[in-house]
Scaffold this active site. Structure first.
Site, PDB file in Angstrom:
ATOM      1  N   HIS A   1       0.834  -1.207   0.000  1.00  0.00           N
ATOM      2  CA  HIS A   1       0.000   0.000   0.000  1.00  0.00           C
ATOM      3  C   HIS A   1       0.870   1.259   0.000  1.00  0.00           C
ATOM      4  O   HIS A   1       0.766   2.104  -0.894  1.00  0.00           O
ATOM      5  CB  HIS A   1      -0.916  -0.026   1.231  1.00  0.00           C
ATOM      6  CG  HIS A   1      -1.836   1.146   1.321  1.00  0.00           C
ATOM      7  ND1 HIS A   1      -3.155   1.093   0.924  1.00  0.00           N
ATOM      8  CD2 HIS A   1      -1.634   2.416   1.743  1.00  0.00           C
ATOM      9  CE1 HIS A   1      -3.708   2.284   1.108  1.00  0.00           C
ATOM     10  NE2 HIS A   1      -2.809   3.109   1.595  1.00  0.00           N
ATOM     11  N   GLU A   2       1.756   1.350   0.991  1.00  0.00           N
ATOM     12  CA  GLU A   2       2.599   2.552   1.089  1.00  0.00           C
ATOM     13  C   GLU A   2       3.561   2.628  -0.093  1.00  0.00           C
ATOM     14  O   GLU A   2       3.900   3.724  -0.552  1.00  0.00           O
ATOM     15  CB  GLU A   2       3.359   2.574   2.418  1.00  0.00           C
ATOM     16  CG  GLU A   2       2.479   2.535   3.680  1.00  0.00           C
ATOM     17  CD  GLU A   2       1.411   3.621   3.736  1.00  0.00           C
ATOM     18  OE1 GLU A   2       1.615   4.698   3.153  1.00  0.00           O
ATOM     19  OE2 GLU A   2       0.351   3.378   4.357  1.00  0.00           O
TER      20      GLU A   2
ATOM     21  N   HIS B   1       1.884   4.487  -2.796  1.00  0.00           N
ATOM     22  CA  HIS B   1       1.980   5.931  -2.532  1.00  0.00           C
ATOM     23  C   HIS B   1       3.396   6.430  -2.862  1.00  0.00           C
ATOM     24  O   HIS B   1       3.581   7.486  -3.457  1.00  0.00           O
ATOM     25  CB  HIS B   1       1.718   6.221  -1.047  1.00  0.00           C
ATOM     26  CG  HIS B   1       0.268   6.176  -0.644  1.00  0.00           C
ATOM     27  ND1 HIS B   1      -0.705   6.928  -1.264  1.00  0.00           N
ATOM     28  CD2 HIS B   1      -0.367   5.493   0.346  1.00  0.00           C
ATOM     29  CE1 HIS B   1      -1.872   6.708  -0.666  1.00  0.00           C
ATOM     30  NE2 HIS B   1      -1.700   5.834   0.303  1.00  0.00           N
TER      31      HIS B   1
ATOM     32  N   GLU C   1      -4.595   7.742  -3.251  1.00  0.00           N
ATOM     33  CA  GLU C   1      -5.058   6.464  -2.714  1.00  0.00           C
ATOM     34  C   GLU C   1      -5.266   5.444  -3.832  1.00  0.00           C
ATOM     35  O   GLU C   1      -5.119   4.240  -3.614  1.00  0.00           O
ATOM     36  CB  GLU C   1      -6.352   6.686  -1.912  1.00  0.00           C
ATOM     37  CG  GLU C   1      -6.750   5.549  -1.005  1.00  0.00           C
ATOM     38  CD  GLU C   1      -5.793   5.288   0.168  1.00  0.00           C
ATOM     39  OE1 GLU C   1      -4.842   6.065   0.374  1.00  0.00           O
ATOM     40  OE2 GLU C   1      -5.997   4.288   0.856  1.00  0.00           O
TER      41      GLU C   1
HETATM   42 ZN    ZN Z   1      -3.211   5.205   1.706  1.00  0.00          ZN
END
Ligand code: ZN
Length: 506
Positions: free
Chosen positions: A270-271, A274, A300
């Site tokens: 997830h990160e 980003h 996101e």
């Molecule tokens: Zn996030």
């Protein structure tokens, strides 16, 4: 024709302000990772001073004079009738930020900051005690201030509009209401179908999974994704996050649980999504809107695409599962690829948003969206929030918190004053699914590439279509340019239906 070169004095001013923001961001990163606990109060003062200095510069008379050379500060109209597109985009976005900042008096901004800083303490205390009453006075103050902020920023239809616009420019309450109602109508039967399915995937063994091996494995995955460790780091924090000071220094954090092989890995995916976005921004535009991300929803979408579309796909694990098994030979000895894939995609209505699966996650967001709108419009009083929360969770997901800690007190966002933030999570899911179907069309052997652990073509596509543009286009324009249409929730529904048909074998 007005060009970016003509705007050099403005860009220089913006970059000075960006240096202040970067310095503050480094200190905020440090606060979450290595700062001794005793440093909190002094750090808060330093951060407040730096952010105040950045705000003052942005609304200064020097900035007024600079902007007035190219635009009407009242309307944002650019004097040059045919500016270069990049110059037009830069002025449009600077004016958007400037107009917002100008509408909020410094005294109001300080009061809100201070109230929220104190509220966070009250929230931690209330959550630990599982008692909403301890947070109520702070929440009442914040809701009052956010209602005032909405009036200061101005709105025509809903006071929630300017708050959403902070995080997702141009998005409105009316559009979100229609979008989420549609999504709820489509996802509810899918949830029923999953719940009625005879298949019940097994949970994964509880380890132990050594912390060091988990970090090492996550680094291998991040490197394969294209996250550049010469321009980034991976550290640990209580709540995983990503922060970037410049495309050449983008940092991720994760957290590790030794009884669970999923938390660290999926927070890194997830990160990492980003982080790839921040590393992919154009360094030549650093400090200006053209070197900044479009919106929280768009940001996101990048994390969800990697975490869910890629990281929860069977193809991804064709490549990585043998490596994971080699890293944890004892704990995963009896787990097959199919069982692992099913376990990481299991659907189960639950109380905690951050632990929710891809399907029910969106219901958690819809509940928050409806409640925070009611708080801001004044139809729901803060003191009635826990009852409204519990009722909404029961109606929407069929679960009821046994105390406020696993109910209304679970998220820190409202203590931060971040009303209008939650919808960006579901927007991220929707954008991600729409980008995902498009990249699968554009790179037709993508599943085979992923099975081979080859992510360069996917990263290249994301860089080229999304990352490098900064705020040149709005999120809606970027969707249209990339996928040929505006936001369409059908892609997320189709994606989830296809996934659960495999996992639940119908
Ligand atoms: Zn996030």
């Amino acid at each position: 024709m007005l060009t970016l070169a003509d705007l050099r004095p403005l860009i220089a001013q913006l970059q000075e302000i960006a240096h202040l923001h970067s310095a503050a961001a480094v200190l905020a990163w440090d606060q979450e990772t290595y700062m001794p606990r005793g440093g909190a109060a002094a750090r808060a003062d330093t951060l407040a001073m730096l952010q105040g200095a950045a705000h003052d510069r942005f609304v200064s008379s020097a900035m007024d004079d600079l902007l007035a050379r190219w635009i009407d500060p009242e309307t944002g109209t650019i004097f040059d009738s045919e500016p270069e597109p990049a110059a037009r985009a830069l002025l449009r976005e600077v004016w958007r930020d400037y107009r917002r900042a100008k509408r909020l008096p410094t005294a109001f901004v300080s009061l809100l900051e201070k109230t929220c800083a104190l509220a966070q303490d009250a929230w931690v205390d209330a959550r630990d005690a599982k008692q909403f009453a301890r947070f109520l006075p702070s929440l009442e103050q914040i809701v009052t201030l956010k209602r005032e902020e909405a009036s200061l920023l101005g709105f025509t239809t809903s006071p929630y509009d300017p708050l959403v616009d902070t995080f997702e420019p141009d998005m409105t309450t009316a559009r979100l209401t229609a979008l989420f109602a549609d999504l709820k109508t489509r996802l509810t039967p899918l949830l029923r179908r999953v719940q009625d399915a005879p298949v019940r995937p097994d949970a994964l063994p509880t380890g132990p999974y050594g912390a060091e091996q988990q970090i090492r494995f996550s680094r291998v995955v991040l490197e394969a994704m294209g996250y550049d460790f010469s321009r980034g780091r991976l550290d640990q924090s209580a709540h995983p996050f990503t922060t970037g000071f410049h495309p050449s220094d983008v940092r991720l954090t994760t957290r590790v649980a030794t009884d669970d092989v999923i938390t660290c890995l999926f927070s890194c995916l997830h990160e990492g999504g980003h982080g790839l976005y921040d590393q992919g921004l154009d360094p030549g535009h650093w400090g200006t809107p053209l070197g900044d991300s479009v919106s929280l929803g768009l940001h996101e979408s990048q994390s969800r695409l990697w975490e869910n579309c890629v990281g929860r796909s069977r193809e991804f694990w064709v490549h990585f599962f043998p490596l994971l098994k080699a890293a944890f030979p004892d704990a995963l000895a009896d787990v097959s690829l199919e069982a692992f894939h099913a376990a990481i995609n299991v659907v189960r209505p639950s109380l905690i948003r951050t632990e929710a699966d891809e399907l029910t996650y969106n219901f958690h967001i819809i509940v928050r969206f409806e409640l925070e709108q009611a708080l801001i419009s004044g139809t729901l009083l803060p003191r009635d929030l826990p009852g409204a929360w519990n009722a909404a969770m029961q109606t929407t997901l069929g679960v009821s918190p046994s105390h406020d800690g696993e109910g209304v007190l679970q998220d820190i966002h409202w203590a931060h004053g971040a009303f209008g933030y939650f919808p960006t999570y579901t927007l991220g899911n929707l954008y991600a699914a729409q980008f995902w179907q498009q990249v699968n069309r554009d790179i037709n052997d993508l599943p085979t590439l992923i099975e081979g652990g080859r992510f360069e073509p996917l990263v290249g596509w994301l860089r080229d279509r999304i990352h490098r543009w900064g705020r040149t286009y709005s999120s809606e324009e970027l969707l249209v340019r990339t996928t040929g249409e505006g936001l369409n929730p059908e892609y997320l529904v189709d994606y989830l239906e296809a996934k659960y048909a495999t996992v639940y074998r119908w």
